[in-house]
Design a protein around this motif. Structure first.
Motif: not given
Length: 318
Positions: A45, A47-48, A51-53, A55-56, A60
């Motif tokens: 979480w 790392d996500r 990478a995506e802010g 929204e990550g 999913r």
């Protein structure tokens, strides 16, 4: 968003994990221990998020991005073609050399898995005649007579025997296609004499409103197929149009009006007797024609579509 009932983390708790690691500088192992998850989960979480802010941190789909052995397009086309020929799933699977589960998945995706999907219903064809009197829709609704409030009001069926043998009454309705102005009468039956009397009274009512009736539409009931009704239409100079058998939507304006009458008049309040209900029909019809906005005519009142002068409108309203 669907979250498993036993899920250890939610978007809110994931954001808290990320905050402790990034803002407070806590170790990932310490955060994992505090939230009761493994260190790998915390790292995922964080790392996500990097990478995506925010929204990550959302859920999913678990569906793979790429299928290992996707069904060839030629097989998919063959399955759809055979299904349109009304073949069942197992027969399609045998002919195409795939499993029934594969056939089921393909048919669900193209919405052909159910038999009724092969013959979709005909879309409604809405129409409206341009001038009042061009078409009058006529129909009949059968209602039970009663001498005291029934189970719809009391909620009890113990007094059902008191209503036995009291009989029926028949509401003969007429609706102008262009304006939706209605004319209704209650008769003791649905036989030809009653249908003829209602037709004559209907034509006279619309004439008082300045509307010349030219055509009437009915279903294929015995009273409307009778010689008496045919002769009356000829005497009044009316063209009689009957609906296509087993197609009640053809006379949809009358059918829809009956539903409105049941909801707003027949079952709208507790009547002591059916005679009291019948006495209220004229008042409700007046409200429907003169005061009630109609959704099918852009929320105008039916009487407003006749274009009557103010003096005539006031005379008819009193």
């Amino acid at each position: 968003m669907d979250i498993h009932e036993n899920a250890r983390t939610t978007p809110h708790s994931r954001a808290e994990m990320v905050r402790r690691v990034i803002e407070e500088g806590a170790s990932r192992s310490a955060v994992a221990k505090a939230f009761g998850v493994c260190c790998k989960t915390v790292s995922k979480w964080v790392d996500r998020f990097l990478a995506e802010g925010p929204e990550g941190l959302r859920e999913r789909s678990s569906r793979p991005h790429r299928l290992h052995r996707p069904t060839p397009g030629t097989i998919v086309d063959a399955v759809i073609k055979l299904r349109r020929q009304r073949l069942p799933g197992h027969e399609i699977a045998r002919r195409c050399g795939v499993s029934p589960a594969t056939v089921s998945r393909i048919l669900r995706a193209v919405k052909l898995s159910r038999a009724r999907d092969l013959d979709p219903p005909e879309p409604p064809r809405r129409y409206e005649h341009p001038n009042p009197g061009d078409m009058i829709h006529i129909d009949i609704k059968k209602l039970g007579r009663f001498g005291r409030p029934g189970h719809r009001i009391t909620g009890s069926r113990k007094s059902k025997s008191i209503h036995r043998g009291i009989g029926w009454e028949y509401v003969h309705v007429a609706v102008d296609d262009a304006s939706r102005v209605s004319f209704n009468q209650i008769h003791p039956d649905e036989k030809a004499p009653s249908a003829v009397d209602h037709l004559k009274a209907c034509v006279a009512y619309y004439k008082r409103l300045g509307v010349a009736v030219r055509r009437v539409m009915t279903d294929n009931g015995a009273c409307y197929r009778s010689t008496a009704f045919k002769n009356t239409c000829r005497e009044l100079g009316l063209k009689h149009v009957r609906t296509k058998p087993y197609t009640p939507r053809t006379n949809g304006k009358a059918e829809r009006f009956i539903q409105t009458a049941l909801r707003e008049w027949a079952y709208a309040r507790s009547y002591i007797t059916s005679d009291q209900r019948a006495a209220c029909l004229a008042g409700w019809t007046h409200r429907y024609n003169f005061h009630r906005p109609h959704g099918g005519i852009k929320h105008q009142t039916p009487i407003s579509r006749l274009g009557l002068p103010v003096d005539n409108l006031l005379r008819l309203h009193t």
